[in-house]
Design a protein around this motif. Structure first.
Motif, mmCIF file in Angstrom:
data_model
loop_
_atom_site.group_PDB
_atom_site.id
_atom_site.type_symbol
_atom_site.label_atom_id
_atom_site.label_comp_id
_atom_site.label_asym_id
_atom_site.label_seq_id
_atom_site.Cartn_x
_atom_site.Cartn_y
_atom_site.Cartn_z
ATOM 1 N N THR A 187 0.843 -1.199 0.000
ATOM 2 C CA THR A 187 0.000 0.000 0.000
ATOM 3 C C THR A 187 0.874 1.243 0.000
ATOM 4 O OG1 THR A 187 -1.777 -1.136 1.165
ATOM 5 C CG2 THR A 187 -1.812 1.258 1.262
ATOM 6 N N SER A 188 1.969 1.198 0.735
ATOM 7 C CA SER A 188 2.837 2.378 0.803
ATOM 8 C C SER A 188 3.464 2.662 -0.553
ATOM 9 C CB SER A 188 3.899 2.214 1.890
ATOM 10 O OG SER A 188 4.821 1.205 1.570
ATOM 11 N N ALA A 189 3.863 1.614 -1.263
ATOM 12 C CA ALA A 189 4.448 1.808 -2.595
ATOM 13 C C ALA A 189 3.413 2.406 -3.545
ATOM 14 C CB ALA A 189 4.974 0.480 -3.135
ATOM 15 N N ALA A 190 2.208 1.851 -3.532
ATOM 16 C CA ALA A 190 1.167 2.339 -4.443
ATOM 17 C C ALA A 190 0.735 3.757 -4.068
ATOM 18 C CB ALA A 190 -0.029 1.389 -4.419
ATOM 19 N N ALA A 191 0.549 3.997 -2.770
ATOM 20 C CA ALA A 191 0.132 5.338 -2.325
ATOM 21 C C ALA A 191 1.175 6.362 -2.731
ATOM 22 C CB ALA A 191 -0.077 5.361 -0.811
ATOM 23 N N ALA A 192 2.436 6.017 -2.539
ATOM 24 C CA ALA A 192 3.519 6.943 -2.867
ATOM 25 C C ALA A 192 3.519 7.256 -4.360
ATOM 26 C CB ALA A 192 4.855 6.352 -2.438
ATOM 27 N N ALA A 193 3.454 6.217 -5.180
ATOM 28 C CA ALA A 193 3.528 6.426 -6.624
ATOM 29 C C ALA A 193 2.375 7.298 -7.133
ATOM 30 C CB ALA A 193 3.518 5.077 -7.348
ATOM 31 N N TYR A 194 1.161 6.953 -6.722
ATOM 32 C CA TYR A 194 -0.001 7.684 -7.243
ATOM 33 C C TYR A 194 -0.103 9.086 -6.644
ATOM 34 C CZ TYR A 194 -1.521 3.641 -9.876
ATOM 35 O OH TYR A 194 -1.574 2.632 -10.789
ATOM 36 N N ALA A 195 0.214 9.198 -5.362
ATOM 37 C CA ALA A 195 0.149 10.522 -4.732
ATOM 38 C C ALA A 195 1.145 11.474 -5.392
ATOM 39 C CB ALA A 195 0.427 10.413 -3.231
ATOM 40 N N ARG A 196 2.366 10.997 -5.591
ATOM 41 C CA ARG A 196 3.378 11.867 -6.197
ATOM 42 C C ARG A 196 2.987 12.232 -7.623
ATOM 43 N NH1 ARG A 196 5.304 14.774 -3.282
ATOM 44 N NH2 ARG A 196 7.202 15.103 -4.508
ATOM 45 N N ARG A 197 2.450 11.271 -8.344
ATOM 46 C CA ARG A 197 2.002 11.543 -9.712
ATOM 47 C C ARG A 197 0.869 12.571 -9.724
ATOM 48 N NH1 ARG A 197 2.834 9.043 -14.644
ATOM 49 N NH2 ARG A 197 1.091 9.263 -16.097
ATOM 50 N N TYR A 253 9.686 -5.088 9.263
ATOM 51 C CA TYR A 253 8.825 -6.128 8.684
ATOM 52 C C TYR A 253 8.250 -5.752 7.322
ATOM 53 C CZ TYR A 253 9.254 -8.572 13.076
ATOM 54 O OH TYR A 253 9.759 -9.238 14.160
ATOM 55 N N VAL A 254 9.024 -4.981 6.579
ATOM 56 C CA VAL A 254 8.595 -4.639 5.218
ATOM 57 C C VAL A 254 9.655 -5.155 4.249
ATOM 58 C CG1 VAL A 254 8.174 -2.723 3.622
ATOM 59 C CG2 VAL A 254 7.227 -2.645 5.929
ATOM 60 N N ALA A 255 9.208 -5.871 3.223
ATOM 61 C CA ALA A 255 10.145 -6.446 2.248
ATOM 62 C C ALA A 255 10.922 -5.326 1.548
ATOM 63 C CB ALA A 255 9.384 -7.299 1.237
ATOM 64 N N LEU A 256 12.156 -5.640 1.225
ATOM 65 C CA LEU A 256 13.115 -4.652 0.717
ATOM 66 C C LEU A 256 12.630 -3.888 -0.512
ATOM 67 C CD1 LEU A 256 16.012 -3.758 1.409
ATOM 68 C CD2 LEU A 256 16.825 -5.398 -0.287
ATOM 69 N N GLY A 257 12.058 -4.598 -1.462
ATOM 70 C CA GLY A 257 11.616 -3.947 -2.699
ATOM 71 C C GLY A 257 10.556 -2.888 -2.439
ATOM 72 N N LYS A 258 9.678 -3.162 -1.494
ATOM 73 C CA LYS A 258 8.580 -2.243 -1.188
ATOM 74 C C LYS A 258 9.107 -0.960 -0.536
ATOM 75 C CE LYS A 258 5.808 -6.362 -0.345
ATOM 76 N NZ LYS A 258 4.905 -7.093 0.545
ATOM 77 N N LEU A 259 10.069 -1.155 0.349
ATOM 78 C CA LEU A 259 10.687 -0.015 1.020
ATOM 79 C C LEU A 259 11.426 0.844 -0.008
ATOM 80 C CD1 LEU A 259 11.028 1.126 3.824
ATOM 81 C CD2 LEU A 259 13.066 -0.291 4.113
ATOM 82 N N ALA A 260 12.151 0.171 -0.901
ATOM 83 C CA ALA A 260 12.883 0.890 -1.949
ATOM 84 C C ALA A 260 11.920 1.725 -2.782
ATOM 85 C CB ALA A 260 13.630 -0.106 -2.839
ATOM 86 N N GLY A 284 0.775 -9.883 -5.464
ATOM 87 C CA GLY A 284 1.993 -9.077 -5.562
ATOM 88 C C GLY A 284 3.116 -9.803 -6.287
ATOM 89 N N ASN A 285 4.040 -9.023 -6.815
ATOM 90 C CA ASN A 285 5.162 -9.528 -7.603
ATOM 91 C C ASN A 285 6.280 -10.082 -6.710
ATOM 92 O OD1 ASN A 285 7.593 -9.471 -9.348
ATOM 93 N ND2 ASN A 285 6.201 -8.465 -10.770
ATOM 94 N N GLY A 286 6.868 -11.176 -7.126
ATOM 95 C CA GLY A 286 7.948 -11.799 -6.356
ATOM 96 C C GLY A 286 9.165 -10.909 -6.183
ATOM 97 N N LEU A 287 9.366 -9.986 -7.128
ATOM 98 C CA LEU A 287 10.533 -9.097 -7.043
ATOM 99 C C LEU A 287 10.456 -8.152 -5.845
ATOM 100 C CD1 LEU A 287 10.779 -8.202 -10.830
ATOM 101 C CD2 LEU A 287 12.333 -9.680 -9.545
ATOM 102 N N LYS A 288 9.294 -8.055 -5.256
ATOM 103 C CA LYS A 288 9.127 -7.212 -4.062
ATOM 104 C C LYS A 288 9.995 -7.694 -2.906
ATOM 105 C CE LYS A 288 5.245 -4.652 -4.961
ATOM 106 N NZ LYS A 288 5.036 -3.264 -4.532
ATOM 107 N N ASP A 289 10.232 -8.996 -2.872
ATOM 108 C CA ASP A 289 10.846 -9.589 -1.680
ATOM 109 C C ASP A 289 11.985 -10.550 -2.053
ATOM 110 O OD1 ASP A 289 11.407 -10.592 0.822
ATOM 111 O OD2 ASP A 289 9.375 -11.323 1.233
ATOM 112 N N PRO A 290 13.074 -9.985 -2.570
ATOM 113 C CA PRO A 290 14.183 -10.845 -3.004
ATOM 114 C C PRO A 290 14.828 -11.618 -1.850
ATOM 115 C CG PRO A 290 14.811 -8.518 -3.098
ATOM 116 C CD PRO A 290 13.342 -8.552 -2.810
ATOM 117 N N ASP A 291 14.791 -11.049 -0.646
ATOM 118 C CA ASP A 291 15.431 -11.737 0.494
ATOM 119 C C ASP A 291 14.789 -13.093 0.755
ATOM 120 O OD1 ASP A 291 17.232 -9.622 1.122
ATOM 121 O OD2 ASP A 291 15.590 -8.534 2.068
ATOM 122 N N THR A 292 13.457 -13.110 0.755
ATOM 123 C CA THR A 292 12.759 -14.376 1.012
ATOM 124 C C THR A 292 13.037 -15.373 -0.108
ATOM 125 O OG1 THR A 292 11.044 -13.239 2.251
ATOM 126 C CG2 THR A 292 10.493 -15.431 1.434
ATOM 127 N N ALA A 293 13.083 -14.871 -1.331
ATOM 128 C CA ALA A 293 13.336 -15.771 -2.462
ATOM 129 C C ALA A 293 14.681 -16.473 -2.291
ATOM 130 C CB ALA A 293 13.302 -14.987 -3.769
#
Ligand code: F0G
Length: 352
Positions: free
Chosen positions: A90-100, A113-120, A318-327
Motif C-alpha cells: 500500500t505504501s508503494a502504491a500510495a507513494a507512486a499515485y500521490a506523487r504523480r 517487517y517490510v520487504a526490501l523492494g517495497k521499502l525501496a 503481488g510480484n515476487g521481485l518485491k521480496d528478493p530476500d525471502t526468495a
C-alpha cells in the motif's frame, strides 16, 4: 489493437467518478489470467486453475487498482497529502499515485517487517516514510486518528474508493472467462481485497455479465489468522509479511462475503506458503510474493472440496521481485560459484 486506458476509463460506468474527477493513472489493471496446468494436475480431478497475476500492475501489486481511484478522488476533493499504514505494498502504491497526482504521501510501516523492494519503492517514489515500533494494526490505528485530526486523506482500504477500484479485479476475471469462476481463492490480511472482489462479482452479476457467483475462499497465514480463529491476534507472525495483520479492518465485510458466497476461511502455514511459492515459480514460471502464494497454498490444502469440472481462480496479489530476500533464503536451488571462465570448466560443471 486499442491500447489499455487504465481501469478508471475502462470501467468508468461502474465506478464513482464524474467528468470532474481528475484521473490519476499509471494504466493499471488489465493483468493476465494465466492457466497453471502443472498446479491443476496436482489436483486429482478435472479442474481448470488460473492465476490472476496482479503483481504485473505498475507498482507490482493489486493495490494500484484501489489507489488510482482513491488518489483521483482525493485530488478531486482538493487534498494536498495522503496517509496510510502499510505492510509495504500500500505504501508503494500510495507513494507512486500521490506523487504523480502532486500530493505528499505519508506512510507508516512496521519497523523491520517490510520487504526490501517495497521499502525501496516508497522511498524512491518520494514518500515520507515513518517506521514505527509496532505492527501494522498499531500503525493503522494511528493513521486513522491522524486523518481525523489533520488535513491528510486516509488511503488505506477503509477508504471506500480503494475497494471500488479493487473490485475491477473481479470484472477482469469475468471478462476473461466469460463468466464467474466456481471458486475465487485469495490471500487475506486486512480483508479489503476479498471484500472488493465480492463487490465486483455481485455488481457484474446484477448487470448480467455473469450468471453465477463464486465461492469466496479466503486464506490467512497460520500465525496471523484472526478471521479463521475468530479472535484478534495480538502478535501476528508470518514470513508472508504483507499479511502479517492481527485485527483486519474489513473483518465483518469479509465474513459477509464468505457467508453470502458459501465460501470459507482457512489458514495455511508458512511451510505451505513457501511450497506453493516455489511451485509457482519452478513449474509455472510465475514469481509472486510469499503472501500471494497463500491463495495457491490454500487451494491445494482444501483441494478435496473442489467440485469436479470446476474453474478456480487464485489471486496472486503481488510480484515476487518485491521480496528478493525471502526468495534467496527459501529457495532450494543454488547457483554454482567460482566457476573458471573456460568452456571445459563450464561444461564439466554442467555434467556434460
Ligand atoms: N497480498 C499482498 C501482496 C498484500 O500486500 C496484501 C495486503 C494482501 C495480500 C492482503 O490484502 O489486506 O486486502 O486482505 N497488504 C496491505 C499493505 C496490508 O499494507 O500493503 P487485504
Amino acid at each position: 489493437l486499442k491500447s489499455w486506458p487504465g481501469l478508471i476509463e475502462a470501467y468508468r460506468p461502474y465506478l464513482p467518478v464524474t467528468s470532474d474527477t481528475p484521473v490519476v493513472t499509471l494504466l493499471e489493471g488489465n493483468t493476465p489470467l494465466i492457466p497453471v496446468p502443472a498446479i491443476a494436475s496436482r489436483i486429482g480431478r478435472q479442474v481448470r486453475v488460473f492465476v490472476k497475476y496482479d503483481g504485473l500492475n505498475p507498482t507490482g501489486s493489486f493495490k494500484d487498482r484501489g489507489m488510482t481511484l482513491a488518489i483521483s478522488k482525493a485530488k478531486e476533493a482538493g487534498a494536498k497529502a495522503v496517509i496510510c499504514a502499510s505492510t509495504g505494498n500500500t505504501s508503494a502504491a500510495a507513494a507512486a499515485y500521490a506523487r504523480r497526482g502532486g500530493m505528499r504521501a505519508f506512510v507508516l510501516i512496521p519497523d523491520g517487517y517490510v520487504a526490501l523492494g517495497k521499502l525501496a519503492q516508497a522511498l524512491l517514489y518520494g514518500a515520507e516514510v515513518l517506521a514505527i515500533k509496532g505492527n501494522f494494526d498499531d500503525a493503522l490505528k494511528i493513521v486513522r486518528d491522524m486523518a481525523q485530526s489533520y488535513p491528510v486523506t486516509l488511503v488505506n482500504s477503509v477508504n471506500p474508493f480503494r475497494l471500488e477500484g479493487q473490485k475491477t479485479g473481479a470484472f477482469e476475471v469475468v471478462d476473461a472467462l466469460g463468466n464467474a469462476p466456481d471458486w475465487l481463492c485469495i490471500p487475506v490480511g486486512n480483508a479489503g481485497n476479498i471484500t472488493a472482489y465480492w463487490m465486483g462479482f455481485c455488481q457484474y452479476h446484477q448487470e448480467g455479465k455473469c450468471d453465477r457467483l463464486p465461492k469466496m475462499m479466503g486464506f490467512q497465514a497460520a500465525g496471523a489468522a484472526p478471521i479463521v480463529t475468530g479472535k484478534p491476534v495480538a502478535h501476528p507472525d508470518t514470513l508472508a509479511t504483507a499479511i502479517r495483520i492481527g485485527n483486519p479492518a474489513s473483518w465483518e465485510k469479509a465474513i459477509a462475503a464468505q457467508q453470502a458466497s458459501q465460501g470459507a476461511f482457512n489458514a495455511v502455514t508458512d511451510e505451505e506458503i513457501l511450497a506453493a511459492y516455489r511451485l509457482l515459480a519452478s513449474e509455472e514460471g510465475i514469481f509472486c510474493e510469499p503472501a500471494s502464494a497463500a491463495s495457491v497454498a490454500g487451494m491445494l490444502k482444501v483441494q478435496d472440496q473442489i467440485p469436479n469440472g470446476a474453474t478456480v481462480v487464485c489471486v496472486l496479489t503481488g510480484n515476487g521481485l518485491k521480496d528478493p530476500d525471502t526468495a534467496i533464503k527459501h529457495c532450494e536451488n543454488q547457483f554454482k560459484n567460482g566457476v573458471e571462465p573456460v568452456l571445459s570448466a563450464v561444461a564439466e560443471v554442467m555434467g556434460f
